[in-house]
Motif scaffolding. Sequence first.
Motif, PDB file in Angstrom:
ATOM      1  N   MET A  73       0.882  -1.182  -0.206  1.00 46.92           N
ATOM      2  CA  MET A  73      -0.008  -0.402  -0.164  1.00 46.92           C
ATOM      3  C   MET A  73       0.469   1.360  -0.021  1.00 46.92           C
ATOM      4  O   MET A  73       2.320   1.006   0.417  1.00 46.92           O
ATOM      5  CB  MET A  73      -1.204  -0.481   1.250  1.00 46.92           C
ATOM      6  CG  MET A  73      -0.359   0.310   2.440  1.00 46.92           C
ATOM      7  SD  MET A  73      -0.952  -0.061   3.556  1.00 46.92           S
ATOM      8  CE  MET A  73      -2.432  -1.427   3.491  1.00 46.92           C
ATOM      9  N   SER A  74       0.171   2.584  -0.938  1.00 43.01           N
ATOM     10  CA  SER A  74       1.503   3.414  -0.657  1.00 43.01           C
ATOM     11  C   SER A  74       0.597   5.070  -0.390  1.00 43.01           C
ATOM     12  O   SER A  74      -0.855   4.138  -1.156  1.00 43.01           O
ATOM     13  CB  SER A  74       2.320   3.495  -2.123  1.00 43.01           C
ATOM     14  OG  SER A  74       2.669   4.800  -2.295  1.00 43.01           O
ATOM     15  N   ASN A  75       0.940   5.573   0.044  1.00 44.51           N
ATOM     16  CA  ASN A  75      -0.094   7.280   0.090  1.00 44.51           C
ATOM     17  C   ASN A  75       0.483   7.993  -0.666  1.00 44.51           C
ATOM     18  O   ASN A  75      -0.582   9.362  -0.943  1.00 44.51           O
ATOM     19  CB  ASN A  75       0.325   7.564   1.805  1.00 44.51           C
ATOM     20  CG  ASN A  75       1.920   8.559   1.323  1.00 44.51           C
ATOM     21  OD1 ASN A  75       2.528   8.160   1.095  1.00 44.51           O
ATOM     22  ND2 ASN A  75       2.372   9.082   2.585  1.00 44.51           N
ATOM     23  N   GLY A  76       0.908   7.443  -1.992  1.00 46.97           N
ATOM     24  CA  GLY A  76       1.342   8.747  -2.681  1.00 46.97           C
ATOM     25  C   GLY A  76       2.238   9.504  -3.124  1.00 46.97           C
ATOM     26  O   GLY A  76       3.002  10.167  -3.439  1.00 46.97           O
ATOM     27  N   ASN A  77       2.395  10.061  -1.460  1.00 45.76           N
ATOM     28  CA  ASN A  77       3.998  10.819  -1.055  1.00 45.76           C
ATOM     29  C   ASN A  77       5.241  10.044  -0.642  1.00 45.76           C
ATOM     30  O   ASN A  77       6.372  10.603  -0.310  1.00 45.76           O
ATOM     31  CB  ASN A  77       3.762  11.693   0.194  1.00 45.76           C
ATOM     32  CG  ASN A  77       2.036  12.428   0.335  1.00 45.76           C
ATOM     33  OD1 ASN A  77       2.000  13.433  -1.118  1.00 45.76           O
ATOM     34  ND2 ASN A  77       1.459  12.431   0.857  1.00 45.76           N
ATOM     35  N   GLY A  78       5.599   8.706  -1.086  1.00 47.45           N
ATOM     36  CA  GLY A  78       6.735   8.098  -1.099  1.00 47.45           C
ATOM     37  C   GLY A  78       6.492   6.788   0.256  1.00 47.45           C
ATOM     38  O   GLY A  78       7.657   6.422  -0.105  1.00 47.45           O
ATOM     39  N   LEU A  79       5.905   7.195   0.568  1.00 43.93           N
ATOM     40  CA  LEU A  79       5.447   6.159   1.882  1.00 43.93           C
ATOM     41  C   LEU A  79       4.435   4.613   1.773  1.00 43.93           C
ATOM     42  O   LEU A  79       4.093   5.134   0.569  1.00 43.93           O
ATOM     43  CB  LEU A  79       5.127   6.761   2.994  1.00 43.93           C
ATOM     44  CG  LEU A  79       5.776   7.737   3.927  1.00 43.93           C
ATOM     45  CD1 LEU A  79       5.003   7.883   5.403  1.00 43.93           C
ATOM     46  CD2 LEU A  79       6.704   7.280   4.227  1.00 43.93           C
TER      47      LEU A  79
END
Length: 198
Positions: A73-79
């Motif tokens: 899973m990714s938050n779109g900000n790099g995490l």
Amino acid sequence: MSMWHGAKARRAAAVALAATALTVSLTACGSGGGNDAKENGGSSTSGEPSADTPKDDGAGGETPDTSQVLATMSNGNGLEIAFHSAKRDEGGFLTVTGTLTNTSSKQQYAPVEWNGQEQQVRRTGRSFAGFTLVDKAEKKRYYVLRDTDGYPLTTTGVVAVKPDEKVAVFAQFPAPPDSTTQVDIQLPLMPTATIEIS
């Protein structure tokens, strides 16, 4: 009164199991200094360079086997969080392990929403108490377990994550029924991921 004592005994058993798991993981990981792993190229079984091996978060999480990825899973900000295992433990617990990675070129910060909303876990500080599991077949939601003092049985203390840094994470939940082989894992501000239970 018997219900109260039963709940108290279950909480005590959960704390004892968590303490045993922590002792075993620290014993396995604590046989040498941090420099030994760098000099020996780490202990990765997949043959990857030691730079790709997530560090122990120092807060009770053990370094997971990164050779298997159940979901990401990714938050779109790099995490990004990659989940490596979801294993049933003796005593009716389910432990999920994974790796948090900063894939961006800038330092990123773990959102406070990941801490969870409950008053009793806010005093823990930064944590992954916001994790939940959803068993769609049984129509049940499971929250991260707490010890008798209200502290969550999950990775704590993760605030800033440097570029390309990897941090081992874990969370322990009540185990769904044996008939459940797949659950959705959720974390605030992240998309839902589906993982298989082993």
